[in-house]
Enzyme design. Structure first.
Site, PDB file in Angstrom:
ATOM      1  N   GLY A  64      -1.610   0.493  13.740  1.00  3.28           N
ATOM      2  CA  GLY A  64      -1.150  -0.895  13.852  1.00  3.28           C
ATOM      3  C   GLY A  64      -2.177  -1.773  14.535  1.00  3.28           C
ATOM      4  O   GLY A  64      -2.510  -2.871  14.054  1.00  3.28           O
ATOM      5  N   GLU A  76       5.234  -2.976  13.798  1.00  4.06           N
ATOM      6  CA  GLU A  76       6.252  -2.314  14.618  1.00  4.06           C
ATOM      7  C   GLU A  76       5.695  -0.924  14.868  1.00  4.06           C
ATOM      8  O   GLU A  76       5.529  -0.134  13.939  1.00  4.06           O
ATOM      9  CB  GLU A  76       7.574  -2.313  13.848  1.00  4.06           C
ATOM     10  CG  GLU A  76       8.752  -1.861  14.669  1.00  4.06           C
ATOM     11  CD  GLU A  76       8.933  -0.366  14.601  1.00  4.06           C
ATOM     12  OE1 GLU A  76       8.233   0.344  15.370  1.00  4.06           O
ATOM     13  OE2 GLU A  76       9.734   0.085  13.802  1.00  4.06           O
ATOM     14  N   GLY A  99       4.468   1.837  11.822  1.00  2.80           N
ATOM     15  CA  GLY A  99       3.743   3.094  11.962  1.00  2.80           C
ATOM     16  C   GLY A  99       3.215   3.277  13.367  1.00  2.80           C
ATOM     17  O   GLY A  99       3.789   2.770  14.331  1.00  2.80           O
ATOM     18  N   SER A 100       2.096   3.981  13.443  1.00  4.37           N
ATOM     19  CA  SER A 100       1.582   4.359  14.761  1.00  4.37           C
ATOM     20  C   SER A 100       0.884   3.191  15.451  1.00  4.37           C
ATOM     21  O   SER A 100       0.424   2.240  14.810  1.00  4.37           O
ATOM     22  CB  SER A 100       0.599   5.512  14.628  1.00  4.37           C
ATOM     23  OG  SER A 100      -0.622   5.040  14.082  1.00  4.37           O
ATOM     24  N   CYS A 153      11.561   5.572  15.332  1.00  3.28           N
ATOM     25  CA  CYS A 153      10.833   4.722  16.282  1.00  3.28           C
ATOM     26  C   CYS A 153      11.734   4.379  17.460  1.00  3.28           C
ATOM     27  O   CYS A 153      11.258   3.930  18.491  1.00  3.28           O
ATOM     28  CB  CYS A 153      10.327   3.458  15.598  1.00  3.28           C
ATOM     29  SG  CYS A 153      11.580   2.660  14.595  1.00  3.28           S
ATOM     30  N   GLU A 202       3.741   8.004  23.110  1.00  2.00           N
ATOM     31  CA  GLU A 202       4.836   8.442  22.247  1.00  2.00           C
ATOM     32  C   GLU A 202       4.544   9.831  21.684  1.00  2.00           C
ATOM     33  O   GLU A 202       3.447  10.093  21.206  1.00  2.00           O
ATOM     34  CB  GLU A 202       5.022   7.441  21.088  1.00  2.00           C
ATOM     35  CG  GLU A 202       6.201   7.798  20.188  1.00  2.00           C
ATOM     36  CD  GLU A 202       6.401   6.820  19.019  1.00  2.00           C
ATOM     37  OE1 GLU A 202       5.556   5.930  18.827  1.00  2.00           O
ATOM     38  OE2 GLU A 202       7.408   6.984  18.311  1.00  2.00           O
ATOM     39  N   LYS A 255       0.875  -1.170   0.000  1.00  2.00           N
ATOM     40  CA  LYS A 255       0.000   0.000   0.000  1.00  2.00           C
ATOM     41  C   LYS A 255       0.917   1.226   0.000  1.00  2.00           C
ATOM     42  O   LYS A 255       1.670   1.438   0.945  1.00  2.00           O
ATOM     43  CB  LYS A 255      -0.878   0.005   1.253  1.00  2.00           C
ATOM     44  CG  LYS A 255      -1.773   1.241   1.345  1.00  2.00           C
ATOM     45  CD  LYS A 255      -2.237   1.455   2.777  1.00  2.00           C
ATOM     46  CE  LYS A 255      -2.710   2.884   3.020  1.00  2.00           C
ATOM     47  NZ  LYS A 255      -1.631   3.892   3.044  1.00  2.00           N
TER      48      LYS A 255
END
Lengths: 492, 492
Positions: free
Chosen positions: A209, A228, A204-205, A265, A356, A147
């Site tokens: 996720g 992740e 990603g976030s 990250c 985060e 994607k």
């Protein structure tokens, strides 16, 4: 059916056909494809970096380094396949004299099936279209449907075209790699829900996720999602170390925190230490460093908005005070380095302080005692990394704390910084929940391939029809586990 | 809090304390515990088998064999730990000359945390209290909480006592192993929901397995559930093979189908073949064998009731006819071998025909053409095993079908039968959903240990504080991946 659904259906049917076809290919042919992809990316002209720079605000040197890393991923994962590393080939020979007679059992890793890949905004090359998820899924023998990331669609297309050229040149079917654009979350979810997709790679976030994990788990046939999702990567500052090099550590820490506008990250966004003269000196030096830091453009306006609003959310929590805020005024779309402090007690009662803040933000947790440091460490959520700034004396004196920290992270670092994730077999990039959805797998290093395979055993199978890696004569010349011993030899 | 909740809380606090404690133990100490458990089980008197026989209706020879298998599991998994196999130790040394400089990264496998184990009724030793899940979790360094199986509570207690003696003698904390009785599903679910539990091992029905998966996925911190949920283990009968040995195959097939009153997760409950003279001869011989089979007591009355009702459910489906039904009258609690047939077309449109009938039941799918065999194989759900009764000529002539079948199962068998699951490194016992909840892991063989570990990387860590398996000097003398090469040597 909408136009998107028709396109998706066609793409996935293609991927499925490719899966059946490439399953019959040799290991060598797969390796050749991977090397061809690396070559195609290497051959890309300045347009690649110019486009990525325009779309991501990342610097040219940073992007040049990332391009090299991306090529290295394809080549080193190709080596992992060629050497048999990703196959875990294992043979237990028959024993006709045992009662009951022991059959011949041999095991290798086979591809799960077509994989959907969702790349990250912050690594438009290494964790996106041609990034580690795609490289490791192809290495596993899985077709890939990427994607395209909306943050860098043109970069994504350039990379997709490079892969497609390699697929054609290497004689692989077109469905081996596909690149689709989704306009809405629903469209992205339709990809994950589709029964042809057998696994998902995501970077990603947390929110995005977990949404994919939920969709995947509710399918009639649930599939694994390797998400992740980032973390705040605690840094523990130990007393003896602080007493000798507080200012130097502060400089190094500030550099790691502000690297790439903090958009990693593995950004070290949490610092935990016992109060005292050492910590005072550290924070003083850190303040100086942060005040000097210049605002910089973040990946895109959405990321910048998220940074300012998440930063505000943490700063406004009870007990949090601002330690330092870069003085230069930020333009719209820029991020400014910020450090705040909070007491151990306030941290212990407020989980929101562990959200985060993607960007150059750090929270320093000041503890009144070693016991409080331990309590704070106990409360910390699962993390990709944890860093210990310590002397060996500190480690020796704090074995319980060190064991606790090991249990919270996927990578533990001694007097070094978590930013910079080495691509090698020993790297583990993944950690206890919520830093990743599955702490047993890594998204960096050749072990990333193992996310997209499953073991298959062959019982009493005729040698001529076994996969190459399991044949008696060991035609690939790889290491195999044979009757409980590692061996490169043939089986008689 | 109910009495159960209080007991559970205490048990789990104990397990957590044990986890922290045993994390500090050496590999050798863990191996010694595992061998002590094996010794304790070996030393158990006739009471063990007598009790299990009374509780499960399994025969003495079968139980004696299972006892041996259980002991072997503890010893062979101990060997897998001692040899470093389960650790996957890996070292990438630093390179100070590279830009950016390359850190030292080393990786090993560490324990996930306390594990909940739900054993199976059909293997009161090998897949229950002291079975493969418990052995592999202990091998991984995880404390274990076993939920006693209600089908054999006394057997479970004898085994638990043996483990507890070994835990004491080996100097491990009491929380290393706990044995609890749950009266209700809610109590069992409370165990899986508890935040101290970090993984679940389960062997049993699809319904119960999926319920645990759902509970685990909805926790604030989701955890992996390794559920082996059984399957119908298709057998494919190929034309050339049939033409030469139909009657002999029928006898072997009947023996595998009725072994242990069909109470195996690898029972070959589905047979798929093309119509013709060969299949007619096969079914004729099979009918004779089945008619001769005697009814036998199943594990317990619940299992027997389930058998009869699930058998009835399949038999009553449209297009299903009874081929053979053992003639002798069954008493209450007994099961009788039964074989039914259905056309390929009817099978293709009815998923209910793939429901597992736990017991000596088989459904033969008669296909009109090789194409229909392929279509039926495409429709088959994920399976633990698939068996091919074939000549090498059959395999050569049906490569597409063989590739399709490989993609549906965890173990593929050539002219042998799936019952009898060899305990060895090359065994994969687990398959695509719904046969197991996670096709990437096995519950039999030393790789079962890997369900309960996660990788942890150490960056620039001082040699003296590294785990033994990662130290420069390789004190355990194990195989390690060092800078991309397998080595038993030291690192300089």
């Amino acid at each position: 059916m909408t136009e998107f659904q028709k396109r998706l259906e066609k793409t996935l049917q293609n991927a499925q056909e490719a899966f059946v076809e490439i399953n019959t290919y040799s290991i060598q042919k797969r390796v050749a494809l991977m090397r061809a992809v690396a070559d195609e990316i290497e051959a890309l002209g300045p347009e690649l970096i110019e486009t990525a720079k325009k779309e991501s605000n990342l610097s040219e040197p940073r992007l040049a380094g990332e391009k090299g890393r991306t090529i290295f991923q394809w080549r080193s994962y190709a080596q992992a396949v060629e050497s048999g590393y990703s196959l875990d080939a294992s043979i237990d020979t028959a024993n006709a004299e045992r009662t009951p007679l022991k059959p011949d059992i041999r095991k290798t890793n086979v591809a799960l099936g077509p994989v959907a890949v969702f790349g990250a905004s912050n690594f438009p090359f290494a964790f996106s279209t041609a990034g580690g998820d795609t490289a490791s899924a192809i290495a596993a023998g899985c077709p890939v449907v990427v994607k395209a990331h909306p943050g860098h669609p043109e970069t994504s297309q350039i990379m997709a075209d490079a892969i497609i050229r390699a697929v054609e040149k290497s004689g692989f079917p077109s469905g081996t790699f596909s690149h689709i654009f989704c306009e809405t979350n629903e469209e992205a979810q339709a990809l994950v829900s589709h029964n042809i997709i057998k696994a998902v790679g995501f970077t990603g976030s947390n929110r995005a996720g977990l949404a994919l994990v939920e969709i995947a788990s509710k399918r009639p046939e649930p599939i694994p999602v390797f998400a992740e999702m980032g973390s705040i990567n605690p840094v523990f500052l130990f007393p003896e170390k602080l007493s000798t090099s507080a200012s130097e550590l502060a400089k190094q820490y500030a550099a790691s925190l502000t690297l790439g506008v903090g958009q990693f990250c593995t950004n070290p966004g949490l610092l935990i230490s016992e109060e005292g003269a050492g910590l005072d000196q550290f924070t003083e030096s850190l303040e100086e460093e942060i005040l000097k830091a210049l605002p910089a453009f973040m990946l895109n306006s959405g990321i910048a908005k998220g940074y300012w609003s998440n930063r505000e959310k943490v700063i406004s929590q009870s007990g949090v005070s601002l330690l330092a805020n870069a003085t230069a005024e930020a333009e719209e779309g820029q991020g400014t380095a910020t450090v705040a402090t909070v007491s151990g007690l306030d941290f212990l009662i407020n989980d929101d302080l562990q959200q985060e803040v993607f960007g150059p933000f750090a929270l320093i947790v000041k503890c009144r005692s070693a016991e409080e440091v331990y309590a704070v460490a106990s409360k910390v959520h699962g993390q990709l990394t944890a860093t210990l700034l310590a002397t060996t004396g500190d480690i020796a004196a704090n074995q319980d704390l060190v064991a606790l920290i090991q249990n919270k992270c996927g990578r533990i670092i001694f007097n070094n910084f978590p930013t910079g994730v080495e691509v090698c077999k020993s790297m583990h990039h993944g950690g206890p929940f919520p830093s990743s959805s599955n702490s047993q797998y890594t998204s960096v290093g050749a072990d990333a391939i193992k996310r997209f395979v499953r073991p298959l055993s062959f019982q009493n199978w005729p040698n001529e029809f076994l996969p190459e890696e399991l044949k008696d004569e060991n035609p690939l010349g790889i290491w195999r586990m044979v009757d409980n011993e590692m061996s490169k030899g043939a089986v008689s």
